[in-house]
Design an enzyme around this catalytic site. Structure first.
Site, PDB file in Angstrom:
ATOM      1  N   LYS A  22      -5.757   9.241 -11.850  1.00 38.70           N
ATOM      2  CA  LYS A  22      -5.012   9.957 -10.079  1.00 38.70           C
ATOM      3  C   LYS A  22      -4.103   8.913  -9.950  1.00 38.70           C
ATOM      4  CE  LYS A  22      -5.857   8.687  -5.769  1.00 38.70           C
ATOM      5  NZ  LYS A  22      -4.634   8.713  -5.040  1.00 38.70           N
ATOM      6  N   ASN A  23      -3.808   7.974  -9.488  1.00 38.55           N
ATOM      7  CA  ASN A  23      -2.415   7.501  -9.849  1.00 38.55           C
ATOM      8  C   ASN A  23      -1.380   7.151 -10.692  1.00 38.55           C
ATOM      9  OD1 ASN A  23      -3.647   6.506  -6.687  1.00 38.55           O
ATOM     10  ND2 ASN A  23      -3.987   4.297  -7.622  1.00 38.55           N
ATOM     11  N   ARG A  93       0.359  10.254   0.438  1.00 45.23           N
ATOM     12  CA  ARG A  93       1.547   8.880   0.804  1.00 45.23           C
ATOM     13  C   ARG A  93       2.513   9.356  -0.333  1.00 45.23           C
ATOM     14  NH1 ARG A  93       2.733   4.684   3.001  1.00 45.23           N
ATOM     15  NH2 ARG A  93       3.471   2.737   1.596  1.00 45.23           N
ATOM     16  N   CYS A 117      -3.707   7.671   3.303  1.00 44.68           N
ATOM     17  CA  CYS A 117      -5.202   6.858   3.910  1.00 44.68           C
ATOM     18  C   CYS A 117      -4.824   6.080   5.059  1.00 44.68           C
ATOM     19  CB  CYS A 117      -6.613   6.260   2.515  1.00 44.68           C
ATOM     20  SG  CYS A 117      -6.576   7.059   1.131  1.00 44.68           S
ATOM     21  N   ARG A 122       0.820   0.669   6.202  1.00 45.80           N
ATOM     22  CA  ARG A 122       1.556   0.529   4.943  1.00 45.80           C
ATOM     23  C   ARG A 122       2.692   1.623   5.264  1.00 45.80           C
ATOM     24  NH1 ARG A 122      -2.695   4.670   1.607  1.00 45.80           N
ATOM     25  NH2 ARG A 122      -1.662   3.307  -0.516  1.00 45.80           N
ATOM     26  N   PRO A 123       3.983   0.539   4.689  1.00 48.57           N
ATOM     27  CA  PRO A 123       5.662   0.920   5.637  1.00 48.57           C
ATOM     28  C   PRO A 123       6.110   1.009   3.800  1.00 48.57           C
ATOM     29  CG  PRO A 123       5.176  -1.374   5.757  1.00 48.57           C
ATOM     30  CD  PRO A 123       3.497  -0.445   5.337  1.00 48.57           C
ATOM     31  N   ASP A 307      -8.643  -1.257  -4.805  1.00 50.92           N
ATOM     32  CA  ASP A 307      -9.244   0.317  -4.956  1.00 50.92           C
ATOM     33  C   ASP A 307     -10.523   0.130  -4.362  1.00 50.92           C
ATOM     34  OD1 ASP A 307      -7.674   1.375  -4.126  1.00 50.92           O
ATOM     35  OD2 ASP A 307      -6.272   1.905  -5.837  1.00 50.92           O
ATOM     36  N   ILE A 329      -4.618  -6.959  -0.167  1.00 49.63           N
ATOM     37  CA  ILE A 329      -3.566  -6.254  -0.477  1.00 49.63           C
ATOM     38  C   ILE A 329      -3.485  -5.617   1.264  1.00 49.63           C
ATOM     39  CG2 ILE A 329      -2.504  -4.288  -1.417  1.00 49.63           C
ATOM     40  CD1 ILE A 329      -3.558  -6.795  -3.271  1.00 49.63           C
ATOM     41  N   ARG A 399     -10.431  13.882  -2.856  1.00 50.10           N
ATOM     42  CA  ARG A 399      -8.545  13.867  -3.534  1.00 50.10           C
ATOM     43  C   ARG A 399      -8.256  12.988  -4.707  1.00 50.10           C
ATOM     44  NH1 ARG A 399      -5.954  10.025   0.594  1.00 50.10           N
ATOM     45  NH2 ARG A 399      -4.960   9.829  -0.635  1.00 50.10           N
TER      46      ARG A 399
END
Ligand code: UD1
Length: 420
Positions: A22-23, A93, A117, A122-123, A307, A329, A399
């Site tokens: 997916k990523n 995102r 998520c 998460r900027p 993950d 993380i 997702r």
């Protein structure tokens, strides 16, 4: 809304073919914005996230065709729109990554600040700084990033203050069409970054060093079309490997890149399961007896992936002893802990550390999925728990995991999807 119901307490036996990552897939889809020719992706997973991104790209004028099978074709002959609206970006995102490619191709873009998520703040400051370094003019207005690069983008030396997968990918996606050389220092080294670089290079980009801390990108004026196979999903593979270790049994995973999970296999073995590897498959076997406790520290690749933190914790909750799991993380990635506790787990969270005191067994319970990977840990716990576990809000799961109930069902899991 759907929920997943698992009647647990049975070992898993069988084989699961792992899908494309997916990523990686969602960055490779964005590549289509950089060329007026066709981008064909094979080994594509079919997921909610790829569907969302397909909708966003279609909104910009990209022709998106799914199938047959695990294939997707994207063709951005012309871009009709350079705005990525809140409604489409908030769902995922990573769709923020369209900003740089839109700037590179069209000289302007208006992209909503992202959602995704709820695992911390998460900027996107690193993303924006690297685009600015390449000459983009950026302002923020009512939740939107409005960017322009009328004179074109130019290469730059960018040093990331800490490792960011998304910012590294975004900078690469932008620099390929910039004038001159871009150097990325302290770049992320994830396999998905190498996959992206291989795809871009096959289109005529000049990227060297992907997979290392220093990446060099010599800008080119045009990219051609490509056919590219998406790298196997190491997180999906790790999740099912941990499902087998947690529920017990014997599960073979195929279509993997075992070298991409070098940080996981020794830990599963230390926990007491047998791991037999070759390049593209792994066999995980766990018989009777409780797992042994193993401490885990999440790190950027090649370290242990954040993950898989929730899924590894799912295994450690049954260990014969205490383990410490540290999340380095994301600052808020322990939302699965209260849900696992509903199933009998004994976990104390202090800041970024969780102390997991193993219990003899999980108890089935109604639980709620809170984010994508957290949901997977609840599935794994449900497979091990005697009785019926009901997991609600499975849209998180959809997702990122393709046909999870079908794949686990093939290994004898009693798992079904129901309407809530
Ligand atoms: C990607 C993965 C996600 C994985 C994560 C870390 C995708 C779609 N998602 O997410 O599954 O968990 O890598 O391996 O590929 N940060 C900033 N400013 C920025 C960017 C990031 O402060 O501009 C912070 C984040 O809040 C986080 C850390 O940096 O604490 C790492 O995030 P990053 O590596 O960027 O993760 P993503 O690319 O979002």
């Amino acid at each position: 809304m759907d929920k997943i119901v698992i009647e647990g307490g049975f070992p898993l036996t069988g084989e699961i073919a792992i899908s494309g990552a997916k990523n990686s897939a969602i960055k490779l889809m964005v590549v289509s914005l950089l060329t007026d020719q066709k981008v064909t992706l094979t080994n594509m997973p079919r997921l909610r996230d790829t569907r969302f991104l397909g909708q966003l790209l279609a909104h910009m004028g990209v022709e998106v065709e799914e199938g047959p099978g695990a294939k997707m074709t994207l063709h951005a002959a012309d871009l009709s729109n350079t705005t990525a609206p809140y409604d489409l970006v908030r769902k995922m995102r990573a769709s923020f990554n369209v900003l740089g490619p839109l700037l590179a191709r069209a000289g302007e873009a208006k992209v909503s600040l992202p959602g995704g998520c709820a695992i911390g703040a998460r900027p996107v400051d690193l993303h924006l700084k690297s685009l600015e370094a390449m000459g983009a003019k950026i302002k923020l207005d009512q939740g939107y990033v409005i960017a322009s690069a009328k004179g074109g983008l130019k290469g730059a030396e960018i040093t990331f203050p800490f490792i960011s997968v998304g910012a590294t990918e975004h900078a690469m996606l932008t620099a390929v069409l910039a004038k001159g050389e871009t150097v990325l220092n302290n770049a992320a080294r994830e396999p998905e970054i190498v996959d992206l670089a291989e795809c871009l290079n096959a289109m005529g980009a000049k990227i060297t060093g992907a997979g290392r801390s220093e990446v060099r990108i010599e800008g080119v004026s045009k990219l051609s079309g490509v056919t590219h196979s998406v790298v196997p999903d190491r997180i999906e593979a790790g999740t099912y490997a941990l499902a087998a270790a947690t529920a017990g049994g014997s599960v073979r995973l195929t279509n993997i890149r075992s070298d991409h999970l070098g940080s996981l296999w020794p830990l599963i073995a230390q926990a007491g399961a047998k791991v037999s590897l070759d390049e593209t498959t792994v066999l995980i076997e766990r018989g009777g007896g409780r797992p042994k406790p193993v401490d885990v520290d999440t790190q950027a690749y090649p370290g242990f992936p954040t993950d898989l933190q929730a899924q590894f914790m799912g295994l450690m909750c049954l260990a014969d002893g205490v383990s410490i799991i540290r999340e380095n993380i994301f600052e808020n990635r322990f939302m699965h802990c209260p849900e696992l506790a509903r199933m009998g787990a004994d976990i104390t969270v202090t800041g970024r550390e969780a102390i997991v005191r193993g219990v003899k067994e999980y108890r089935a319970a109604p639980v709620m999925a809170t984010d994508l990977r957290a949901s997977a840990s609840l599935i794994n716990a449900g497979l091990a728990a005697r009785g019926e576990t009901h997991i609600s809000r499975v849209y998180h799961l959809d997702r990122g995991f393709e046909h999870i109930e079908v794949k686990l069902g093939q290994c004898g899991a009693r798992i079904r999807r129901e309407k809530e």
